[in-house]
Motif scaffolding. Structure first.
Motif, PDB file in Angstrom:
ATOM      1  N   ASN A 133      46.641 -11.097 -13.878  1.00 29.64           N
ATOM      2  CA  ASN A 133      45.974 -12.412 -14.506  1.00 29.64           C
ATOM      3  C   ASN A 133      45.522 -12.772 -16.623  1.00 29.64           C
ATOM      4  N   LYS A 134      46.071 -12.216 -16.985  1.00 22.14           N
ATOM      5  CA  LYS A 134      45.843 -12.698 -18.399  1.00 22.14           C
ATOM      6  C   LYS A 134      45.336 -13.203 -18.881  1.00 22.14           C
ATOM      7  N   SER A 135      45.896 -14.732 -18.128  1.00 22.53           N
ATOM      8  CA  SER A 135      44.522 -16.027 -18.496  1.00 22.53           C
ATOM      9  C   SER A 135      42.949 -16.447 -18.262  1.00 22.53           C
ATOM     10  N   ILE A 136      42.630 -15.293 -17.222  1.00 20.57           N
ATOM     11  CA  ILE A 136      40.771 -14.462 -17.244  1.00 20.57           C
ATOM     12  C   ILE A 136      40.490 -14.144 -18.574  1.00 20.57           C
ATOM     13  N   ASP A 137      39.538 -14.501 -18.705  1.00 19.39           N
ATOM     14  CA  ASP A 137      38.813 -14.295 -19.873  1.00 19.39           C
ATOM     15  C   ASP A 137      37.570 -13.762 -19.526  1.00 19.39           C
ATOM     16  N   CYS A 138      37.785 -12.589 -19.437  1.00 17.19           N
ATOM     17  CA  CYS A 138      37.132 -11.731 -18.958  1.00 17.19           C
ATOM     18  C   CYS A 138      35.134 -11.744 -19.996  1.00 17.19           C
ATOM     19  N   SER A 139      35.103 -12.157 -20.945  1.00 11.53           N
ATOM     20  CA  SER A 139      33.666 -12.637 -21.042  1.00 11.53           C
ATOM     21  C   SER A 139      32.999 -13.593 -20.327  1.00 11.53           C
ATOM     22  N   THR A 140      34.128 -14.001 -19.271  1.00  7.70           N
ATOM     23  CA  THR A 140      33.019 -15.755 -18.174  1.00  7.70           C
ATOM     24  C   THR A 140      32.872 -14.419 -17.270  1.00  7.70           C
ATOM     25  N   LEU A 141      33.192 -13.558 -16.817  1.00  7.55           N
ATOM     26  CA  LEU A 141      32.964 -12.841 -16.118  1.00  7.55           C
ATOM     27  C   LEU A 141      31.581 -12.668 -14.994  1.00  7.55           C
ATOM     28  N   LEU A 142      31.178 -12.545 -14.742  1.00  8.55           N
ATOM     29  CA  LEU A 142      29.457 -12.150 -14.017  1.00  8.55           C
ATOM     30  C   LEU A 142      29.307 -11.208 -14.061  1.00  8.55           C
ATOM     31  N   THR A 143      28.434 -10.502 -14.663  1.00  7.10           N
ATOM     32  CA  THR A 143      28.141  -8.775 -14.250  1.00  7.10           C
ATOM     33  C   THR A 143      27.946  -8.570 -13.427  1.00  7.10           C
ATOM     34  N   GLY A 144      27.960  -8.373 -11.708  1.00  8.95           N
ATOM     35  CA  GLY A 144      28.941  -8.366 -10.820  1.00  8.95           C
ATOM     36  C   GLY A 144      30.076  -7.836 -10.718  1.00  8.95           C
ATOM     37  N   ASP A 145      30.668  -8.899 -11.070  1.00 11.75           N
ATOM     38  CA  ASP A 145      32.564  -8.686 -10.645  1.00 11.75           C
ATOM     39  C   ASP A 145      32.953  -7.816 -11.280  1.00 11.75           C
ATOM     40  N   ARG A 146      32.158  -7.829 -12.697  1.00 15.99           N
ATOM     41  CA  ARG A 146      32.911  -6.958 -13.842  1.00 15.99           C
ATOM     42  C   ARG A 146      32.523  -5.315 -13.934  1.00 15.99           C
ATOM     43  N   ASN A 147      30.980  -5.528 -12.662  1.00 15.06           N
ATOM     44  CA  ASN A 147      30.704  -4.046 -12.045  1.00 15.06           C
ATOM     45  C   ASN A 147      31.469  -3.543 -11.047  1.00 15.06           C
ATOM     46  N   ALA A 148      32.045  -4.488  -9.853  1.00 16.28           N
ATOM     47  CA  ALA A 148      33.181  -4.132  -9.043  1.00 16.28           C
ATOM     48  C   ALA A 148      34.322  -3.700  -9.604  1.00 16.28           C
ATOM     49  N   ILE A 149      34.716  -4.254 -10.661  1.00 19.59           N
ATOM     50  CA  ILE A 149      36.413  -4.228 -10.851  1.00 19.59           C
ATOM     51  C   ILE A 149      35.761  -2.052 -11.941  1.00 19.59           C
ATOM     52  N   ILE A 150      35.467  -2.720 -13.086  1.00 17.32           N
ATOM     53  CA  ILE A 150      34.775  -0.975 -13.262  1.00 17.32           C
ATOM     54  C   ILE A 150      35.130   0.096 -11.932  1.00 17.32           C
ATOM     55  N   ILE A 151      34.337  -0.082 -11.022  1.00 18.49           N
ATOM     56  CA  ILE A 151      33.976   0.785  -9.761  1.00 18.49           C
ATOM     57  C   ILE A 151      35.185   1.445  -9.144  1.00 18.49           C
ATOM     58  N   ALA A 152      36.046  -0.137  -8.733  1.00 19.59           N
ATOM     59  CA  ALA A 152      37.268   0.242  -7.912  1.00 19.59           C
ATOM     60  C   ALA A 152      38.333   0.980  -9.178  1.00 19.59           C
ATOM     61  N   ALA A 153      38.142   0.143 -10.239  1.00 20.72           N
ATOM     62  CA  ALA A 153      38.900   1.695 -10.776  1.00 20.72           C
ATOM     63  C   ALA A 153      39.049   2.514 -11.310  1.00 20.72           C
ATOM     64  N   ARG A 154      37.457   3.101 -11.111  1.00 17.00           N
ATOM     65  CA  ARG A 154      37.073   4.645 -11.668  1.00 17.00           C
ATOM     66  C   ARG A 154      37.573   5.251 -10.257  1.00 17.00           C
ATOM     67  N   SER A 155      37.595   5.022  -9.048  1.00 17.37           N
ATOM     68  CA  SER A 155      37.749   5.156  -7.983  1.00 17.37           C
ATOM     69  C   SER A 155      39.648   5.487  -7.698  1.00 17.37           C
ATOM     70  N   SER A 156      39.659   4.974  -8.197  1.00 19.07           N
ATOM     71  CA  SER A 156      41.562   4.343  -7.677  1.00 19.07           C
ATOM     72  C   SER A 156      42.283   6.109  -8.565  1.00 19.07           C
ATOM     73  N   GLY A 157      41.803   5.670 -10.099  1.00 15.28           N
ATOM     74  CA  GLY A 157      41.365   6.840 -11.320  1.00 15.28           C
ATOM     75  C   GLY A 157      41.433   7.732 -11.147  1.00 15.28           C
ATOM     76  N   TYR A 158      40.363   8.360 -10.997  1.00 19.38           N
ATOM     77  CA  TYR A 158      40.078   9.921 -10.548  1.00 19.38           C
ATOM     78  C   TYR A 158      39.980   9.955  -9.080  1.00 19.38           C
ATOM     79  N   GLY A 159      39.257   9.141  -8.014  1.00 21.03           N
ATOM     80  CA  GLY A 159      38.998   9.243  -6.691  1.00 21.03           C
ATOM     81  C   GLY A 159      37.488   8.870  -6.225  1.00 21.03           C
TER      82      GLY A 159
END
Length: 281
Positions: free
Chosen positions: A89-115
């Motif tokens: 959803n490109k309408s989401i301004d990523c700068s408004t995401l709370l730190t914990g939610d950003r961390n969850a996205i980072i962890i999930a992306a890293r796991s799906s990308g590299y295991g």
């Protein structure tokens, strides 16, 4: 026999137009839903208001380009650009995401990308020796926020902020959760030519407090808040840190570490920065 080439509109020489080739090779980026630690604790009107998950794309080669871009890394915005790119959803301004939610996205992306197995080098806090540690990214601990804590004399207000009484000064301090925008501004402050240093001292703690604190005794003026932060006692500072740690929603990946050299034991948490994707680079 029927002329199947005419029937299906194919070219006599067997070649395909670019449009036809695109239809055959219909590339679709796979996605996944990531659980938000905040459970959508965003104001009404925000795309993630009351949403417990967010849909993100799996990592691609383009994302690797973003994370390895020296220009973006130098500016401290590689992770920000990466999060923007994986959001469906490109309408989401990523700068408004709370730190914990950003961390969850980072962890999930890293796991799906590299295991799910993340192997990196860690340094013993006690003796400084290096050793290898493997973290399991598929079993993150979701830490939810709390609405009140009697021991800390803290409660959540109707507008989503939190208030507490400082133990030393007795002031009523209202504070909020930090967002991606806050993190970017603090990083920019470090990298700026106008560095916030006094005799080599970085104001990491006080800068964070200035972002967090909404008001002191009902006064929200920045001059008042900054003055309070500058004279805040260590006891009040420690109290505010405990309050924030209690209420901030987050996702954590931790291991029980034991140093092979000195036997020191400590719980270690994965640092979620650009090096998280390139641990051995």
């Amino acid at each position: 026999m029927r002329n199947n080439q005419d029937r299906f509109g194919a070219k006599q020489d067997g070649s395909e137009t670019p449009e036809e080739a695109t239809k055959v090779l219909d590339f679709v980026k796979p996605t996944e839903f990531v659980q938000l630690p905040s459970k959508g604790a965003y104001p009404a009107g925000h795309p993630l208001h009351n949403q417990e998950t967010v849909e993100v794309f799996y990592m691609t080669a383009k994302d690797e380009d973003i994370l390895s871009s020296q220009a973006l890394l130098k500016k401290g915005i590689a992770i920000e650009r990466f999060i923007e790119n994986v959001m469906v959803n490109k309408s989401i301004d990523c700068s408004t995401l709370l730190t914990g939610d950003r961390n969850a996205i980072i962890i999930a992306a890293r796991s799906s990308g590299y295991g799910n197995a993340y192997e990196t080098t860690v340094k013993c806090p006690q003796c400084g020796s290096n050793s290898k540690e493997v973290f399991d990214l598929d079993n993150p601990k979701i830490k939810e926020t709390v609405s009140a804590d009697v021991d800390l004399n803290m409660k959540k207000e109707e507008d989503g902020t939190f208030s507490t009484i400082m133990p030393k000064t007795g002031y009523n301090v209202c504070f909020r959760l930090l967002t991606g925008k806050d993190e970017l501004e603090m990083v920019a402050s470090k990298l700026s030519k106008k560095k916030t240093r006094i005799a080599g001292l970085e104001k990491n703690v006080t800068n964070q407090f200035r972002k967090m604190i909404v008001s002191v005794e009902g006064h929200s003026d920045h001059v008042v808040v900054n003055r309070f932060v500058d004279v805040m006692t260590t006891r009040d500072s420690s109290h505010l840190k405990k309050c924030y740690a209690k209420v901030v929603p987050n996702v954590e990946i931790k291991n029980d570490f034991e140093c092979e050299s000195c036997g020191h034991q400590q719980e270690l948490e994965v640092p979620l920065n650009a090096d998280f994707f390139w641990p051995d680079s």
